[in-house]
Design an enzyme around this catalytic site. Structure first.
Site, PDB file in Angstrom:
ATOM      1  N   ASP A   7      67.244  28.167  42.203  1.00  0.00           N
ATOM      2  CA  ASP A   7      68.007  28.712  41.815  1.00  0.00           C
ATOM      3  C   ASP A   7      69.401  28.979  42.777  1.00  0.00           C
ATOM      4  O   ASP A   7      68.500  29.061  44.245  1.00  0.00           O
ATOM      5  CB  ASP A   7      68.254  29.179  41.009  1.00  0.00           C
ATOM      6  CG  ASP A   7      69.417  30.859  39.823  1.00  0.00           C
ATOM      7  OD1 ASP A   7      69.922  29.493  39.527  1.00  0.00           O
ATOM      8  OD2 ASP A   7      69.405  31.286  39.982  1.00  0.00           O
ATOM      9  N   SER A   8      70.313  30.118  42.891  1.00  0.00           N
ATOM     10  CA  SER A   8      71.714  30.416  43.254  1.00  0.00           C
ATOM     11  C   SER A   8      70.558  32.180  43.756  1.00  0.00           C
ATOM     12  O   SER A   8      70.879  32.282  44.473  1.00  0.00           O
ATOM     13  CB  SER A   8      72.450  30.945  43.220  1.00  0.00           C
ATOM     14  OG  SER A   8      72.848  31.224  42.048  1.00  0.00           O
ATOM     15  N   TYR A  39      77.104  30.907  42.425  1.00  0.00           N
ATOM     16  CA  TYR A  39      77.504  29.763  42.553  1.00  0.00           C
ATOM     17  C   TYR A  39      79.135  29.873  42.261  1.00  0.00           C
ATOM     18  O   TYR A  39      79.321  28.910  42.409  1.00  0.00           O
ATOM     19  CB  TYR A  39      76.369  28.911  42.802  1.00  0.00           C
ATOM     20  CG  TYR A  39      75.523  28.393  43.965  1.00  0.00           C
ATOM     21  CD1 TYR A  39      75.470  29.025  45.003  1.00  0.00           C
ATOM     22  CD2 TYR A  39      74.501  27.034  43.768  1.00  0.00           C
ATOM     23  CE1 TYR A  39      74.355  29.145  45.558  1.00  0.00           C
ATOM     24  CE2 TYR A  39      74.225  26.913  44.338  1.00  0.00           C
ATOM     25  CZ  TYR A  39      73.695  27.772  45.849  1.00  0.00           C
ATOM     26  OH  TYR A  39      72.816  27.632  47.034  1.00  0.00           O
ATOM     27  N   GLY A  40      79.218  30.213  40.996  1.00  0.00           N
ATOM     28  CA  GLY A  40      79.540  29.403  39.856  1.00  0.00           C
ATOM     29  C   GLY A  40      80.999  30.020  39.820  1.00  0.00           C
ATOM     30  O   GLY A  40      81.583  29.493  39.771  1.00  0.00           O
ATOM     31  N   CYS A  70      69.359  25.868  37.383  1.00  0.00           N
ATOM     32  CA  CYS A  70      70.274  26.089  37.790  1.00  0.00           C
ATOM     33  C   CYS A  70      71.582  25.060  37.252  1.00  0.00           C
ATOM     34  O   CYS A  70      71.508  24.204  37.567  1.00  0.00           O
ATOM     35  CB  CYS A  70      70.677  26.761  39.688  1.00  0.00           C
ATOM     36  SG  CYS A  70      72.635  27.079  39.290  1.00  0.00           S
ATOM     37  N   GLU A 162      72.886  39.588  40.047  1.00  0.00           N
ATOM     38  CA  GLU A 162      71.679  39.531  41.446  1.00  0.00           C
ATOM     39  C   GLU A 162      71.782  41.230  41.454  1.00  0.00           C
ATOM     40  O   GLU A 162      71.324  41.450  42.771  1.00  0.00           O
ATOM     41  CB  GLU A 162      72.706  39.230  41.826  1.00  0.00           C
ATOM     42  CG  GLU A 162      73.142  37.405  42.005  1.00  0.00           C
ATOM     43  CD  GLU A 162      71.122  36.891  42.286  1.00  0.00           C
ATOM     44  OE1 GLU A 162      70.854  37.257  42.970  1.00  0.00           O
ATOM     45  OE2 GLU A 162      70.589  35.939  41.413  1.00  0.00           O
ATOM     46  N   CYS A 194      72.570  28.829  31.536  1.00  0.00           N
ATOM     47  CA  CYS A 194      72.998  29.623  33.207  1.00  0.00           C
ATOM     48  C   CYS A 194      71.325  29.966  33.031  1.00  0.00           C
ATOM     49  O   CYS A 194      71.242  30.804  32.167  1.00  0.00           O
ATOM     50  CB  CYS A 194      74.046  30.951  33.157  1.00  0.00           C
ATOM     51  SG  CYS A 194      73.403  31.533  34.922  1.00  0.00           S
ATOM     52  N   HIS A 196      70.743  32.645  34.779  1.00  0.00           N
ATOM     53  CA  HIS A 196      69.788  34.032  34.672  1.00  0.00           C
ATOM     54  C   HIS A 196      70.228  34.618  33.110  1.00  0.00           C
ATOM     55  O   HIS A 196      70.006  35.891  32.742  1.00  0.00           O
ATOM     56  CB  HIS A 196      71.965  34.408  35.275  1.00  0.00           C
ATOM     57  CG  HIS A 196      71.434  34.800  36.467  1.00  0.00           C
ATOM     58  ND1 HIS A 196      71.542  33.392  37.716  1.00  0.00           N
ATOM     59  CD2 HIS A 196      71.279  35.418  38.262  1.00  0.00           C
ATOM     60  CE1 HIS A 196      71.257  33.756  38.708  1.00  0.00           C
ATOM     61  NE2 HIS A 196      71.270  34.224  39.094  1.00  0.00           N
TER      62      HIS A 196
HETATM   63  N1  DGL Z   1      71.965  30.652  37.652  1.00  0.00           N
HETATM   64  C1  DGL Z   1      72.565  29.977  37.774  1.00  0.00           C
HETATM   65  C2  DGL Z   1      72.319  29.251  36.454  1.00  0.00           C
HETATM   66  O1  DGL Z   1      72.149  28.698  35.618  1.00  0.00           O
HETATM   67  C3  DGL Z   1      74.112  30.058  38.880  1.00  0.00           C
HETATM   68  C4  DGL Z   1      74.582  31.530  38.383  1.00  0.00           C
HETATM   69  C5  DGL Z   1      75.546  31.245  39.375  1.00  0.00           C
HETATM   70  O2  DGL Z   1      75.037  31.608  40.949  1.00  0.00           O
HETATM   71  O3  DGL Z   1      76.597  31.646  39.431  1.00  0.00           O
HETATM   72  O4  DGL Z   1      74.441  28.850  36.359  1.00  0.00           O
END
Ligand code: DGL
Length: 270
Positions: A7-8, A39-40, A70, A162, A194, A196
């Protein structure tokens, strides 16, 4: 016989927790790219390059199968990775399909034409990059017809998680749910698209109301991985140890992870 989970940042730990409970005999190597999260808000080229680098690191740990826990990487990079980059003796799988199969009441590998399903109004909460990719709608259209999807890009939520700022994350969740409800007042189902967001699942459920069924991925991915490994046991790699790798600061990532999952997790530098 280890499996990699990527994951990010911290979000994939929600998936790791579920897969480790479902497959207690399998060692998992977790890779959180905390130095580059979120990453989003990145471009798809950037997400592709970062996800490939992390996946290679997991291959070096003896994980021939890597789960992209992710949605952003699954939406923006997975197809390109599978088509242009993953060698024949390795596998990289994403987290989208198990969720869509659950929503559309399908078993794995059911490739019959799209059909009407019970749920008609679906709210999708995801990162801006996942929403922009329209990957969820594309996968859904292969399996179901007549489903209205309203997608809400939830800017800021991953950053707040985060940083360990739960109060800000909750406030952002409430405002994103309100924004979505102005466009779709009565969703029947909500997808936490997501990894998270399960860390904020209660905040989503409270803001949506008890009548909305909230789908999150962890257990669905765990079932689907167990099923995959029964069919393809050769992809259990050579690794033997469960470990947690991060590109961020191991001490601070360990503290946040421990706080979120409520059991001690120790990260080491990737
Ligand atoms: N947890 C990730 C997802 O499922 C990444 C979120 C991110 O880094 O923006 O999209």
């Amino acid at each position: 016989m280890a499996v990699g989970v990527f994951d990010s940042g911290l979000g994939g730990l929600t998936v790791l927790d579920a897969v480790a409970r479902r497959l207690p005999q399998v060692p998992f190597v977790y890779f959180g790219d905390n130095a580059h999260a979120p990453y989003g808000v990145r471009t798809s080229d950037d997400i592709f390059a970062l996800t490939c680098a992390a996946t290679e690191r997991l291959w070096d740990e003896g994980c021939d199968l890597v789960i992209l826990a992710c949605n952003t990487a699954s939406a923006a990079a997975l197809k390109r990775m599978q088509e242009t980059w993953v060698p024949k003796d390795k596998r990289v799988l994403g987290v989208f399909v198990p969720l869509i199969e659950a929503l559309t009441e399908r078993q794995w590998g059911d490739n019959s034409p799209p059909r009407e399903v019970a749920v008609k109004h679906v709210a999708l909460f995801a990162t801006p990059a996942t929403v922009a990719s329209r990957a969820f709608q594309r996968e859904l259209a292969f399996r179901a017809i007549g489903v209205d999807v309203e997608a809400q890009p939830c800017g800021g939520v991953v950053d707040a998680i985060e940083q360990g700022d739960e109060i800000l994350a909750e406030a952002l969740v409430r405002s994103h749910v309100e924004a979505l409800k102005r466009r779709m007042p009565r969703p029947e189902a909500a997808i936490l698209g997501c990894t998270h967001y399960p860390l904020m699942q209660q905040a989503f459920q409270d803001a949506l109301g008890p009548e909305v069924k909230v789908y999150s991925q962890a257990n669905l991915v765990a079932e689907s991985l167990a099923d995959y490994l029964t069919r393809r046991p050769e992809f259990l790699g050579q690794g033997t140890e469960t470990k947690f790798l991060t590109t961020g600061d191991p001490a601070s990532v360990s503290n946040k992870a421990t706080l979120f999952l409520r059991h001690r997790i120790v990260f080491e530098a990737a």
